[in-house]
Design an enzyme around this catalytic site. Structure first.
Site, short mmCIF file in Angstrom:
data_model
loop_
_atom_site.label_atom_id
_atom_site.label_comp_id
_atom_site.label_asym_id
_atom_site.label_seq_id
_atom_site.Cartn_x
_atom_site.Cartn_y
_atom_site.Cartn_z
N ILE A 151 0.84 -1.20 0.00
CA ILE A 151 0.00 0.00 0.00
C ILE A 151 0.87 1.25 0.00
CG2 ILE A 151 -1.73 1.31 1.30
CD1 ILE A 151 -2.82 -1.42 2.28
N ASP A 170 11.16 2.53 6.35
CA ASP A 170 10.75 1.12 6.33
C ASP A 170 12.04 0.30 6.39
OD1 ASP A 170 10.05 -1.51 5.59
OD2 ASP A 170 8.33 -0.80 4.42
N CYS A 229 -4.46 5.18 7.70
CA CYS A 229 -5.38 4.20 7.09
C CYS A 229 -4.82 2.81 7.30
CB CYS A 229 -5.54 4.47 5.60
SG CYS A 229 -6.43 5.99 5.25
N ASP A 255 -8.83 6.69 9.56
CA ASP A 255 -9.77 5.67 9.08
C ASP A 255 -9.88 4.53 10.09
OD1 ASP A 255 -11.43 4.37 7.12
OD2 ASP A 255 -9.75 3.01 6.71
N GLU A 260 -12.32 -0.57 17.84
CA GLU A 260 -13.35 -0.54 16.80
C GLU A 260 -14.43 -1.56 17.10
OE1 GLU A 260 -11.63 -0.94 12.90
OE2 GLU A 260 -10.24 0.71 13.21
N HIS A 278 -13.25 2.89 9.15
CA HIS A 278 -12.44 1.79 8.60
C HIS A 278 -12.93 1.45 7.18
CE1 HIS A 278 -9.83 -1.89 9.86
NE2 HIS A 278 -9.74 -1.69 8.57
N LEU A 279 -12.87 2.48 6.32
CA LEU A 279 -13.36 2.33 4.94
C LEU A 279 -12.25 2.08 3.94
CD1 LEU A 279 -16.06 5.17 4.54
CD2 LEU A 279 -16.38 2.74 5.02
N GLY A 280 -11.01 1.96 4.43
CA GLY A 280 -9.87 1.83 3.52
C GLY A 280 -10.11 0.84 2.40
N ALA A 281 -10.68 -0.30 2.75
CA ALA A 281 -10.83 -1.38 1.75
C ALA A 281 -12.22 -1.40 1.14
CB ALA A 281 -10.55 -2.72 2.42
N1 LIG Z 1 -7.82 0.79 6.47
C1 LIG Z 1 -8.01 -0.33 5.85
O1 LIG Z 1 -9.14 -0.70 5.54
C2 LIG Z 1 -6.86 -1.20 5.50
C3 LIG Z 1 -5.75 -1.21 6.28
N2 LIG Z 1 -4.69 -2.03 5.95
C4 LIG Z 1 -3.52 -2.00 6.83
O2 LIG Z 1 -2.40 -1.62 6.08
C5 LIG Z 1 -1.30 -2.38 6.47
C6 LIG Z 1 -0.23 -2.40 5.41
O3 LIG Z 1 -0.69 -3.15 4.30
P1 LIG Z 1 0.31 -3.55 3.11
O4 LIG Z 1 1.03 -2.37 2.60
O5 LIG Z 1 -0.48 -4.34 2.16
O6 LIG Z 1 1.31 -4.50 3.88
P2 LIG Z 1 2.79 -4.88 3.42
O7 LIG Z 1 3.16 -6.04 4.25
O8 LIG Z 1 2.87 -4.98 1.95
O9 LIG Z 1 3.64 -3.62 3.88
C7 LIG Z 1 3.88 -3.30 5.17
C8 LIG Z 1 5.23 -2.63 5.24
O10 LIG Z 1 5.48 -2.23 6.56
C9 LIG Z 1 6.84 -2.38 6.79
N3 LIG Z 1 7.15 -2.45 8.21
C10 LIG Z 1 7.05 -3.49 9.06
N4 LIG Z 1 7.47 -3.15 10.28
C11 LIG Z 1 7.83 -1.85 10.21
C12 LIG Z 1 8.34 -0.93 11.14
N5 LIG Z 1 8.56 -1.30 12.40
N6 LIG Z 1 8.58 0.33 10.74
C13 LIG Z 1 8.35 0.70 9.46
N7 LIG Z 1 7.89 -0.14 8.52
C14 LIG Z 1 7.62 -1.40 8.89
C15 LIG Z 1 7.19 -3.66 6.09
O11 LIG Z 1 8.56 -3.75 5.79
C16 LIG Z 1 6.35 -3.55 4.82
O12 LIG Z 1 7.09 -3.01 3.76
C17 LIG Z 1 -1.92 -3.74 6.79
O13 LIG Z 1 -1.12 -4.48 7.69
C18 LIG Z 1 -3.23 -3.37 7.41
O14 LIG Z 1 -3.09 -3.26 8.80
C19 LIG Z 1 -4.72 -2.80 4.83
C20 LIG Z 1 -5.81 -2.82 4.01
C21 LIG Z 1 -6.98 -2.02 4.29
O1 LIG Z 2 -7.47 -5.55 4.83
C1 LIG Z 2 -7.28 -4.93 5.88
O2 LIG Z 2 -6.26 -5.03 6.57
C2 LIG Z 2 -8.30 -4.02 6.36
O3 LIG Z 2 -8.06 -3.33 7.32
C3 LIG Z 2 -9.62 -4.02 5.74
O4 LIG Z 2 -10.53 -4.25 6.78
P1 LIG Z 2 -12.03 -4.69 6.49
O5 LIG Z 2 -11.97 -5.97 5.73
O6 LIG Z 2 -12.63 -3.61 5.65
O7 LIG Z 2 -12.68 -4.84 7.80
#
Ligand SMILES: NC(=O)C1=CN([C@@H]2O[C@H](COP(=O)(O)OP(=O)(O)OC[C@H]3O[C@@H](n4cnc5c(N)ncnc54)[C@H](O)[C@@H]3O)[C@@H](O)[C@H]2O)C=CC1
Ligand SMILES: O=C(O)C(=O)COP(=O)(O)O
Length: 525
Positions: A151, A170, A229, A255, A260, A278-281
């Protein structure tokens, strides 16, 4: 037919996939923890989003559960170590909602920069407050990313398109990848000091929890705007709240929240805070993607053993699964055999893959060997938990691969070192699929494993076979198969006897009392 529970709001596409694939599916959302615990025992699979909390207690009640599939990315609502201990595979869908979530972060950044939610509310109220909503440009500003994975890197790409300067903290971001993305890799303090906008994109872990606290905020530029987010727990909410009130932080777009659903929060009502639930996705595209993926992944696993996107198990593709199947049956027996005849603490395990098997993905095979080996110690261990349990028991596990094999087209040799000795057992597949033990402690034999077996190590002296037959016969135990192997004449010998009923302890003792017998052990498979 395997049975799956969908316990969060997933696109109906998931139900359709499960039914098409021959998986029974129930949809029961908004369950209280007690309600989930009461029914989870019926299910082989559980499909969730972020609302269902898969706790240790839920897992303890999930006596048939084999897989938890997260239709999304973050699995902080799943107790993954507890799932691993119980042998439950945890999968997510790591890419299905990343574009959508990155777009939400960008939307939140715009909303903050131009106070869109308040301007919208004011205009709807007929106020036309043109001079109240003075914004800031994104152009030329520095965007600090904490976390530059899937992301974060999409956010970076979009922000570069907006002509922002993007810096990222990162620890796992390689310099080459940063260069490819057009992002400057920085340390965390540097990021805090330079960012005009700061956006979080890490998972919630012990390392990232509270990464934005009062000390971090004190290092930030006055007037910084923060977007989250990712997960609420990344920010100490009271610290952010204080900084918003003092004006040090000019705005926050949230978000996600520490607790929650966030039906109440001290952030609500603040003018410089934009909140979404929590609308990110939450786009139809992303929800379709993750629902389809999770249903496919869970079905594949339950129906064929294919493992995709698991967080606690090596992957097995749908193509590999049928090729691995006979090997998994073989090594379950090899591991089980070695585990049952091992009497002192296991120190090291080496697995040598020779011939055809060396071409395969051997990680799942190793996991099954370890499960078989450890099962006499721990009933609950399986291929998911075995590598972790082996580490906990301080067992040194190693693998060796040889592309050729002298006597067989394929061979798996297991060498187990305990505090007392080193033993080996090797097996092959006859006719491509039939497991056979072909070597035990350096002695060649060809044995098929049966449910009940007796293993005897003896000195190779005349009369032994007759006496063993008599002991078993006297105990009413029928011999189904008798496999013998020996070192050069008069040396040590082995007997592996398949019997039609379990061999009781007193029969084992009677066998042990026979002349020339060194070891006797009843085995069950
Ligand atoms: N708001 C929402 O609806 C959503 C929220 N998310 C959240 O977003 C997060 C990230 O998703 P992705 O990018 O797909 O995951 P990802 O695993 O591709 O990327 C996460 C990054 O964080 C880095 N990381 C890990 N520990 C760290 C630290 N201590 N300091 C700095 N960077 C660090 C990792 O090296 C990695 O590059 C998910 O774990 C989830 O919690 C994801 C989808 C939807
Ligand atoms: O994929 C994630 O990590 C999300 O945070 C999305 O959450 P949700 O499936 O919309 O409840």
């Amino acid at each position: 037919m395997p049975k799956v529970l969908i316990s969060d709001a997933l696109s109906p596409a998931a139900v359709a996939i499960f039914r098409d694939r021959g998986v029974e599916v129930d949809v029961k959302t908004d369950l209280k923890p007690e309600e989930l615990k009461a029914i989870i025992g019926q299910y082989d699979g559980l499909a969730i989003r972020s609302a269902t909390k898969v706790t240790k207690e839920v897992l303890a009640a999930a006596t048939n559960l084999k897989v938890v599939g997260r239709a999304g990315i973050g699995v902080d609502n799943v107790d993954v170590p507890a799932a691993t201990q119980r042998g439950v595979v945890v999968m997510n869908t790591p890419f299905g909602n990343s574009i959508t979530t990155a777009e939400h972060a960008i939307a939140m950044m715009f909303a903050l920069a131009r106070q869109l939610p308040d301007a919208n509310a004011s205009t709807h109220a007929g106020k036309w407050e043109k001079s109240r909503f003075m914004g800031v440009e994104l152009y030329g500003k520095t965007l600090g990313l904490i976390g530059c994975g899937n992301i974060g890197s999409i956010v970076a790409d979009r922000a570069i398109g907006l002509k922002m300067k993007v810096i990222a903290y990162d620890p796992f971001l390689s310099p080459d990848r940063a260069l490819d993305l057009g992002v400057e890799k920085v340390e965390l303090d540097g990021l805090f000091q330079r960012a005009d906008f700061l956006t979080l994109h890490t998972p919630l872990t012990d390392q990232t929890r509270n990464i934005v606290d009062a000390a971090a905020i004190a290092k930030m530029k006055p007037g910084v705007r923060i977007i989250n987010c990712a997960r609420g727990g990344l920010i100490v909410e009271e610290d952010l709240l204080a900084a918003l009130k003092s004006g040090h932080v000019a705005g926050a777009a949230l978000d996600v929240f520490a607790v929650e659903p966030a039906k109440e929060s001290a952030f609500f009502g603040l003018p410089n805070v934009v909140c979404t639930p929590h609308l990110g996705a939450a786009t139809s595209e992303a929800q379709e993607n993750v629902a389809l993926q999770v249903a496919e992944q869970i079905s594949d696993f339950l129906l064929s053993g294919a493992v995709t996107n698991a967080l606690n198990m090596p992957s097995v593709t749908a193509e590999e699964a049928p090729k691995l199947k006979p090997y998994l049956a073989l090594v379950e027996q090899l591991g089980g055999f070695a585990g049952q005849i091992t009497e002192t603490r296991l120190k090291a395990v080496n697995i040598t893959y020779e011939g055809d098997v060396a071409q395969l993905n051997t990680r799942p095979i190793t996991s099954v060997i370890l499960a078989g080996l450890l099962r006499p110690l721990l009933d609950s261990v399986n291929m998911v938990s075995a590598p972790v349990v082996a580490r906990e028991y301080d067992i040194d596990v190693s693998e060796t691969k040889r592309e050729t094999c002298e006597d067989y087209h394929t061979l798996v040799r297991l060498t187990v070192t305990t505090e007392r000795q080193t033993r080996t057992i090797a097996g092959s597949l006859f006719a491509g699929t039939k497991p056979r033990i072909v070597e035990l402690e350096g002695i060649s034999l060809e044995a098929e494993v049966a449910r009940n077996m007796l293993f005897v190590r003896n000195e190779d002296k005349p009369g032994f076979i007759g006496r063993l037959g008599t002991v078993l016969g006297d105990a009413g135990i029928n011999i189904a198969n008798f496999n013998l192997g020996r070192r050069p004449e008069g040396g040590s010998a082995l007997a592996l006897v398949s019997v039609d009923s379990p061999v009781a302890d007193e029969v084992v003792k009677a066998v042990l009392a026979l002349p020339s017998v060194v070891q006797a052990k009843a085995l069950n498979f």
